[in-house]
Design an enzyme around this catalytic site. Sequence first.
Site, PDB file in Angstrom:
ATOM      1  N   SER A  10       0.829  -1.143  -0.115  1.00  0.00           N
ATOM      2  CA  SER A  10      -0.013   0.051   0.079  1.00  0.00           C
ATOM      3  C   SER A  10       0.876   1.462   0.020  1.00  0.00           C
ATOM      4  O   SER A  10       1.860   1.370   0.921  1.00  0.00           O
ATOM      5  CB  SER A  10      -0.935  -0.034   1.223  1.00  0.00           C
ATOM      6  OG  SER A  10      -1.275   1.045   1.483  1.00  0.00           O
ATOM      7  N   HIS A  35      -1.645  -1.231  -4.210  1.00  0.00           N
ATOM      8  CA  HIS A  35      -2.583  -0.991  -3.664  1.00  0.00           C
ATOM      9  C   HIS A  35      -2.586   0.627  -3.280  1.00  0.00           C
ATOM     10  O   HIS A  35      -1.388   1.088  -2.764  1.00  0.00           O
ATOM     11  CB  HIS A  35      -2.858  -1.721  -2.210  1.00  0.00           C
ATOM     12  CG  HIS A  35      -4.168  -1.288  -1.414  1.00  0.00           C
ATOM     13  ND1 HIS A  35      -5.349  -1.966  -1.629  1.00  0.00           N
ATOM     14  CD2 HIS A  35      -4.420  -0.345  -0.224  1.00  0.00           C
ATOM     15  CE1 HIS A  35      -6.095  -1.426  -1.127  1.00  0.00           C
ATOM     16  NE2 HIS A  35      -5.635  -0.421  -0.012  1.00  0.00           N
ATOM     17  N   ASP A  37      -4.603   4.132  -1.723  1.00  0.00           N
ATOM     18  CA  ASP A  37      -5.745   4.523  -1.032  1.00  0.00           C
ATOM     19  C   ASP A  37      -6.321   5.828  -1.210  1.00  0.00           C
ATOM     20  O   ASP A  37      -5.391   6.771  -1.009  1.00  0.00           O
ATOM     21  CB  ASP A  37      -5.280   4.436   0.718  1.00  0.00           C
ATOM     22  CG  ASP A  37      -5.087   3.041   1.009  1.00  0.00           C
ATOM     23  OD1 ASP A  37      -6.057   2.191   0.872  1.00  0.00           O
ATOM     24  OD2 ASP A  37      -3.828   2.475   1.132  1.00  0.00           O
ATOM     25  N   MET A  39      -8.523   8.771   0.086  1.00  0.00           N
ATOM     26  CA  MET A  39      -9.264   9.262   1.410  1.00  0.00           C
ATOM     27  C   MET A  39      -9.940  10.695   0.810  1.00  0.00           C
ATOM     28  O   MET A  39      -9.116  11.633   0.653  1.00  0.00           O
ATOM     29  CB  MET A  39      -8.675   9.232   2.376  1.00  0.00           C
ATOM     30  CG  MET A  39      -7.902   7.756   2.636  1.00  0.00           C
ATOM     31  SD  MET A  39      -6.906   7.908   4.040  1.00  0.00           S
ATOM     32  CE  MET A  39      -6.347   6.372   4.008  1.00  0.00           C
ATOM     33  N   HIS A  68      -8.480   1.849  -3.899  1.00  0.00           N
ATOM     34  CA  HIS A  68      -9.497   1.462  -2.620  1.00  0.00           C
ATOM     35  C   HIS A  68      -9.963   2.951  -2.332  1.00  0.00           C
ATOM     36  O   HIS A  68      -9.214   3.641  -1.844  1.00  0.00           O
ATOM     37  CB  HIS A  68      -8.741   0.823  -1.424  1.00  0.00           C
ATOM     38  CG  HIS A  68      -9.381   0.796  -0.340  1.00  0.00           C
ATOM     39  ND1 HIS A  68      -8.777   0.699   0.979  1.00  0.00           N
ATOM     40  CD2 HIS A  68     -10.703   0.888   0.122  1.00  0.00           C
ATOM     41  CE1 HIS A  68      -9.590   0.653   1.980  1.00  0.00           C
ATOM     42  NE2 HIS A  68     -10.881   0.704   1.611  1.00  0.00           N
ATOM     43  N   MET A  70     -11.989   5.301  -0.304  1.00  0.00           N
ATOM     44  CA  MET A  70     -12.422   5.413   0.921  1.00  0.00           C
ATOM     45  C   MET A  70     -13.099   6.848   0.885  1.00  0.00           C
ATOM     46  O   MET A  70     -12.640   8.032   1.497  1.00  0.00           O
ATOM     47  CB  MET A  70     -11.366   5.554   1.943  1.00  0.00           C
ATOM     48  CG  MET A  70     -11.116   3.999   2.477  1.00  0.00           C
ATOM     49  SD  MET A  70      -9.562   4.024   3.116  1.00  0.00           S
ATOM     50  CE  MET A  70      -8.423   3.952   1.893  1.00  0.00           C
ATOM     51  N   MET A 140     -11.818  -4.806   5.729  1.00  0.00           N
ATOM     52  CA  MET A 140     -10.994  -3.883   6.563  1.00  0.00           C
ATOM     53  C   MET A 140     -10.544  -4.750   7.593  1.00  0.00           C
ATOM     54  O   MET A 140     -11.548  -5.262   8.255  1.00  0.00           O
ATOM     55  CB  MET A 140     -11.839  -2.547   6.808  1.00  0.00           C
ATOM     56  CG  MET A 140     -11.650  -1.408   5.639  1.00  0.00           C
ATOM     57  SD  MET A 140     -10.111  -0.966   4.917  1.00  0.00           S
ATOM     58  CE  MET A 140      -9.020  -0.642   6.056  1.00  0.00           C
ATOM     59  N   ASP A 178      -7.030  -5.865   4.557  1.00  0.00           N
ATOM     60  CA  ASP A 178      -6.169  -4.419   4.479  1.00  0.00           C
ATOM     61  C   ASP A 178      -6.284  -3.767   5.979  1.00  0.00           C
ATOM     62  O   ASP A 178      -7.453  -3.587   6.550  1.00  0.00           O
ATOM     63  CB  ASP A 178      -7.160  -3.419   3.495  1.00  0.00           C
ATOM     64  CG  ASP A 178      -6.497  -2.197   3.325  1.00  0.00           C
ATOM     65  OD1 ASP A 178      -5.408  -2.090   3.814  1.00  0.00           O
ATOM     66  OD2 ASP A 178      -7.249  -1.308   2.710  1.00  0.00           O
ATOM     67  N   GLY A 200       1.011  -1.966   4.030  1.00  0.00           N
ATOM     68  CA  GLY A 200       1.584  -0.754   3.921  1.00  0.00           C
ATOM     69  C   GLY A 200       2.642  -0.582   4.755  1.00  0.00           C
ATOM     70  O   GLY A 200       3.810  -0.760   4.569  1.00  0.00           O
TER      71      GLY A 200
HETATM   72  C1  DX5 Z   1      -6.113   2.060   5.574  1.00  0.00           C
HETATM   73  C2  DX5 Z   1      -5.826   1.836   4.479  1.00  0.00           C
HETATM   74  C3  DX5 Z   1      -4.946   0.707   4.462  1.00  0.00           C
HETATM   75  C4  DX5 Z   1      -3.468   0.985   4.808  1.00  0.00           C
HETATM   76  C5  DX5 Z   1      -2.757  -0.134   5.334  1.00  0.00           C
HETATM   77  O1  DX5 Z   1      -7.443   2.944   5.735  1.00  0.00           O
HETATM   78  O2  DX5 Z   1      -6.946   1.507   3.663  1.00  0.00           O
HETATM   79  O3  DX5 Z   1      -4.657   0.289   2.876  1.00  0.00           O
HETATM   80  O4  DX5 Z   1      -2.664   1.853   3.934  1.00  0.00           O
HETATM   81  O5  DX5 Z   1      -1.589   0.239   5.943  1.00  0.00           O
HETATM   82  P1  DX5 Z   1      -0.966  -0.860   7.211  1.00  0.00           P
HETATM   83  O6  DX5 Z   1      -0.670  -2.028   6.342  1.00  0.00           O
HETATM   84  O7  DX5 Z   1      -0.019  -0.003   7.745  1.00  0.00           O
HETATM   85  O8  DX5 Z   1      -2.269  -1.245   8.190  1.00  0.00           O
HETATM   86 ZN    ZN Z   2      -6.473   0.213   1.518  1.00  0.00          ZN
END
Ligand code: DX5
Ligand code: ZN
Length: 225
Positions: A10, A35, A37, A39, A68, A70, A140, A178, A200
Amino acid sequence: MPAEVLIAPSLLSANFACLADEIKKVEEAGARLVHIDVMDGHFVPNLSIGPQVVESIRKVTDLPLDVHLMIDNPEKYVDSFIKAGADWVSVHYEATPHIHRAIQMIKAHGHVEAGIALNPSTPLTVLAHLLEEINFVLLMTVNPGFEGQTYIAQMTEKIKHLKQVLDRRGLEVKIEVDGGINDELAGEVVRAGAQVLVAGSAIFRAPNPTEAFLKIKKEVDKIAK
Ligand code: DX5
Ligand code: ZN
């Protein structure tokens, strides 16, 4: 033979000033999915990136991009992210009253894998009339919004339960997990039924991301054998 397990680094934990170099590190380690993210500061209390950054990432790697979303009302932005180069797109069940429409919009592009993401507290029952429509479910395993959080232990049961439902219904829908995944948890989630492992901080916050990726892969391979 067990289905192939993918590890998706990620980029949220990567150095945003040099994403191309960061991607190269995990490419060299053997990553086959990246991946990303997205947001919006509404659906989750954090902001990250938009389609322009995805477009730039698209130019520096041939790896499939797993985007992804969000964000609230993802159906407004699905087309922009696909145009920017997304190959997999997941939308949160909790983020729109029109989840079915959002999925239809992703599938209208033909080549894009469509996924529904669920927060830790959202029950699997909401997927009852949606599973036939999608290619993957993103569970999640932390509350969305931030990297570096601790895996919620109860999520292993949720993965197992979803796997049972899919097997019972004979559906080839992948389970992506995730949040908080590292080499110590990789075995547990794969045994429970996960096929795509997002990681990540375990990769990009490690002193050597290439080695960190391989450490997770080693645990995954133990189970595949
Ligand atoms: C969190 C994200 C994840 C995040 C994961 O909201 O959707 O993809 O980057 O990071 P780690 O692996 O550090 O939890
Ligand atoms: Zn994610």
